[in-house]
Scaffold this active site. Structure first.
Site, PDB file in Angstrom:
ATOM      1  N   GLY A 353      42.421  45.699  39.791  1.00 31.39           N
ATOM      2  CA  GLY A 353      43.024  44.373  39.820  1.00 31.39           C
ATOM      3  C   GLY A 353      42.213  43.444  40.684  1.00 31.39           C
ATOM      4  O   GLY A 353      41.339  43.872  41.440  1.00 31.39           O
ATOM      5  N   PRO A 354      42.492  42.167  40.599  1.00 33.91           N
ATOM      6  CA  PRO A 354      41.745  41.181  41.397  1.00 33.91           C
ATOM      7  C   PRO A 354      42.021  41.334  42.882  1.00 33.91           C
ATOM      8  O   PRO A 354      42.970  42.017  43.285  1.00 33.91           O
ATOM      9  CB  PRO A 354      42.266  39.833  40.870  1.00 33.91           C
ATOM     10  CG  PRO A 354      43.577  40.142  40.221  1.00 33.91           C
ATOM     11  CD  PRO A 354      43.487  41.540  39.719  1.00 33.91           C
ATOM     12  N   SER A 678      35.379  35.434  24.037  1.00 34.59           N
ATOM     13  CA  SER A 678      36.722  34.991  23.640  1.00 34.59           C
ATOM     14  C   SER A 678      36.849  33.477  23.501  1.00 34.59           C
ATOM     15  O   SER A 678      37.914  32.978  23.169  1.00 34.59           O
ATOM     16  CB  SER A 678      37.761  35.505  24.645  1.00 34.59           C
ATOM     17  OG  SER A 678      37.615  34.872  25.892  1.00 34.59           O
ATOM     18  N   LYS A 721      45.296  34.804  31.338  1.00 33.04           N
ATOM     19  CA  LYS A 721      45.044  33.591  30.560  1.00 33.04           C
ATOM     20  C   LYS A 721      46.328  32.822  30.303  1.00 33.04           C
ATOM     21  O   LYS A 721      46.363  31.582  30.399  1.00 33.04           O
ATOM     22  CB  LYS A 721      44.363  33.960  29.248  1.00 33.04           C
ATOM     23  CG  LYS A 721      42.949  34.521  29.435  1.00 33.04           C
ATOM     24  CD  LYS A 721      42.324  34.923  28.111  1.00 33.04           C
ATOM     25  CE  LYS A 721      40.909  35.462  28.317  1.00 33.04           C
ATOM     26  NZ  LYS A 721      40.260  35.867  27.063  1.00 33.04           N
TER      27      LYS A 721
END
Length: 809
Positions: A353-354, A678, A721
């Site tokens: 994870g970030p 993307s 997103k």
């Protein structure tokens, strides 16, 4: 003086000096009873009996505390001062206490004079000559005897006087001098004295030899080092290695008591055997000592008692971390299996994870919940294989690797062991540390982990290994195969608000010495703090900004002296504490624009929106792509243009329209590198809008990879997103249909805020994205007919994050 005569005289106990017959010695008498004894002897013109105490620390010695044999002495001279008496006493005759009378102010003893027994006159004369010769050599080599004493001793003819003069002049311990004084046979007395004198001469010779050796080796060394070396060298020559012997005994005891593997036990005994044969000051001995210390300090069979209460574990996880329900559920499942089957070889967990979402603190909570010790080893920047497996003992200053060092620090053989930042390792000519980790993290192999330094098999199978990473892209495939990935997504703004209210604010108030009545944060202030002063998926910077505000308030309280005032932090006064906002919020365009489409990007700090612009210029068919884009994104632009050319007739363009124009596609914020496929459908939409002059809906965003046939392929990082879209007040989001399986994991808060539309072809994207009141674009029945399925199984591919969108320094 008659040898059979008994003398009744005062007793003067001495602490650290032995007076021999015929020896004149200065004394300072300070103890009251001793002062009284001296005064009585002076007053009555008596001898005084001097003998040493058995223990010099005793202040008021009794009969059992003094030696029976001493010396009858006369007081030649005295000076009485306020708190002591200075004496000059002369030994007269050996004596032995026969009775002890402890009076009120001093001790009186009956002493029988002890005569020397001389049998062999010729033998004594021979020893007298030897004594004189040996003393002359001793005085010459030692520099411990004054020249006038040497001259005096050389002039003595009487063997008794000579022996006692020498005994009082040479270097001996107090106990040795007392033992010499107690020998009644004169020939044995002289023989013992001669033996001691020869021993001192031998020590002096060895000392000179050692001085020469040490001086040659350490002529530039400091004086202290030189003296220490000299002392150790003397001990080596005399065999007095008490400290080294004590150390050997202690090591033997520790090896005997330590529970370790048979291999380790055998190795320790062999190394100790080698150590015994080494010089204690040699470099090899230091290496062996260090090696034995490492083996003995490792926890081989020391375990902490493990907690198996899943409800308690859930309580601890909930109290330490907000949200992350799916992650907590997986951790509890993992702990439940461990509790029911302790010997089961479960997977190695990897939290991905970030930064700032709580990966490291989750590992600490697991250790707390299971009752295990916790150790952490950061792998960021590690590029040497020896960091993991250690160096071989042949290298100077070799040490075990970080795994063994951490196990020693843990103190138990079953800790929670965290490998932090496992994706930040690198490799060079010194080896690949990730390859060394394969053995550590493989449950089938780590029960016989072999460190290069120890060269012993060490059992790591009881260790609960946990790893963390920001992305899986940096983890080597072989290592990734051994890990179970648990993703920790970024927090929503509403989640950050709750974390700040329930955890961070209280923590910072306590850390900065404030109380809840000193400062109040409104919800609006916290939301503005999140949006304008931080840009992250976690809450680390949010906590840092809260700390800044509380520190400033603490400073203000001390400056004004007003600790009763309540400081209310609102959105309107944040600039007072933190300055101007650091980040500009992602905002929608004011109106629908031609050639401008809104895309979505995944970043390590969460997610963001991208405004992709296209313009049509007169030219010769050149495509220009700008905005600091990576290769993958440039290829997406080419694929988008190729697709648009295939549908030129459907959108009202000539087939060769591109020959007379140049197309420029730009992604703003050019200082920030961007990459990933993307943005393909966003670029295609922007191109169609620019060519048809039809504006794109400003409140609609999209993400998806495009193929040359117009298919919309799945993407990764969907949650981040959608979070970015929600922050930017987007109303509708187009996502690939193959990502429908990921929608179920999206929080309800996001689903309620956005209209999420699943698309599988570009014609659906264009129809929804362009602001067309009536069907301006006619697809002529093209639809999805005649599409060829791609070779790769798109629906089965991993939904990995594909964008890299981060500021550069």
């Amino acid at each position: 003086m008659n040898g059979d005569k008994v003398y009744k005289v005062p007793l003067l106990p001495l602490r650290d000096i032995v007076i021999f017959p015929y020896q004149t010695t200065p004394l300072i008498v300070g103890r009251q009873r001793s002062v009284n004894a001296v005064k009585e002897a002076i007053k009555s013109n008596l001898y005084i009996f001097t003998t040493i105490q058995r223990d010099p620390k005793i202040e008021d010695p009794k009969e059992k505390d003094v030696n029976v044999v001493g010396t009858l002495s006369s007081i030649e001279h005295h000076i009485v001062e306020s708190d002591n008496i200075k004496l000059l006493v002369k030994g007269i005759k050996r004596g032995k206490i026969v009775s002890y009378d402890d009076r009120d102010t001093y001790v009186e003893v009956e002493v029988k004079a002890v005569e020397n027994v001389m049998k062999d006159t010729l033998g004594i004369e021979a020893m007298r000559r030897q004594l004189l010769s040996a003393f002359s050599e001793y005085a010459k080599n030692s520099n411990l005897v004054a020249p006038d004493i040497v001259a005096y001793v050389s002039s003595i003819e009487d063997p008794d006087v000579l022996a006692n003069a020498i005994a009082g002049s040479i270097k001996m311990k107090v106990e040795e001098k007392q033992a010499l004084l107690e020998i009644p046979e004169f020939d044995r007395y002289m023989s013992k004295l001669l033996e001691k004198l020869f021993g001192e001469i031998e020590i002096i010779d060895i000392e000179k030899k050692i001085k020469a050796q040490v001086k040659k080796q350490t002529e530039k060394a400091q004086k202290e080092y030189y003296l220490n070396e000299q002392m150790r060298a003397i001990q080596k020559e005399l065999g007095e290695k008490d400290e080294f012997k004590t150390e050997i005994r202690e090591l033997e005891e520790r090896i005997k008591k330590k529970k370790m593997s048979d291999e380790a036990q055998k190795r320790c005994k062999n190394e100790l055997k080698k150590l015994k044969m080494m010089s204690p000051m040699s470099a090899e001995a230091a290496v062996v000592r260090s090696y034995l210390e490492w083996i003995l300090c490792l926890p081989w069979y020391e375990y902490t008692e493990e907690k198996k209460d899943i409800r308690e574990a859930k309580t601890i996880l909930d109290s330490d971390h907000y949200g992350l329900e799916q992650v907590k559920e997986r951790i509890l499942e993992f702990l439940a299996v461990k509790a029911l089957s302790p010997d089961a070889k479960g997977p190695i967990l990897c939290f991905v994870g970030p930064p700032g979402v709580g990966k490291t603190s989750l590992a600490r909570s697991i250790a707390k919940a299971t009752g295990r010790n916790f150790v952490r080893q950061s792998l960021g920047g590690v590029r040497d294989e020896a960091e993991i497996r250690g160096h071989r003992r042949t290298y100077v200053s070799a040490l075990p690797g970080k795994v063994i060092q951490s196990m020693r620090k843990a103190g138990s053989a079953n800790p929670v062991f965290l490998f932090d930042e496992i994706d930040k390792m690198s490799m060079d000519f010194r080896g690949d540390p990730s390859a060394a980790l394969l053995e550590v993290l493989d449950p089938e192999q780590n029960h016989v982990f072999n460190d290069h330094y120890l060269d012993l098999d060490y059992d790591l199978s009881k260790v609960m290994f946990i790893t963390t990473a920001n992305t899986v892209a940096g983890i080597p495939a072989a290592l990734l195969d051994r890990l179970e990935i648990i993703r920790l997504p970024g927090y929503l703004e509403i989640e950050k608000l709750d974390i700040a209210r329930h955890f961070l604010i209280d923590k910072q108030l306590k850390a900065n010495g404030l109380r809840p009545q000193h400062v109040v944060f409104t919800d609006n202030s916290i939301m503005n703090l999140i949006r304008d002063y931080t840009r992250e998926a976690g809450v680390r910077n949010l906590e840092r900004e809260l700390s800044t505000i509380t520190r400033k308030i603490a400073k203000h309280i001390l400056e004004t002296g007003n600790s009763t005032r309540k400081n209310i932090i609102r959105g309107s006064n944040l600039e007072k504490y933190l300055g101007v906002p650091r980040y500009k919020r992602s905002e929608l365009e004011e109106r629908d624009l031609v050639g401008v489409a809104t895309g979505l990007a995944w970043t390590e700090a969460g997610g963001d929106i991208l405004a992709i612009e296209s313009v049509i210029l007169n030219g010769k068919g050149k495509l220009t792509v700008t905005g600091n884009l990576g290769e993958s994104m440039k290829e997406s632009a080419s694929a988008a243009l190729s697709y648009v050319r295939t549908i030129s007739s459907e959108i009202g363009m000539e087939k060769d329209f591109y020959k007379n124009i140049d197309i420029h596609i730009h992604v703003p914020e050019g200082a920030i590198p961007k990459d990933g496929p993307s943005a393909g459908i966003t670029m295609a939409t922007s191109l169609v809008s620019a060519l048809t002059k039809i504006p794109v809906k400003r409140d609609l965003a999209m993400t998806g990879e495009i193929t040359l046939r117009g298919r919309v392929l799945p993407i990764g990082g969907l949650k981040e997103k959608l979070m970015a879209a929600m922050r930017a007040q987007i109303k509708e989001v187009l996502i690939p249909k193959d990502n429908s399986r990921d929608v179920s994991e999206i929080p309800e808060t996001i689903k309620k805020s956005l209209s999420i539309v699943l698309v599988e072809h570009m014609n659906e994207v264009i129809e929804r994205a362009l602001r067309v009141e009536s069907s301006a674009l006619i697809w002529k029945g093209r639809g999805n007919q005649g599409l060829v399925e791609p070779h790769m199984d798109v629906a089965g591919s991993l939904p990995l994050p594909t964008e890299q969108h981060h500021p550069t320094n």
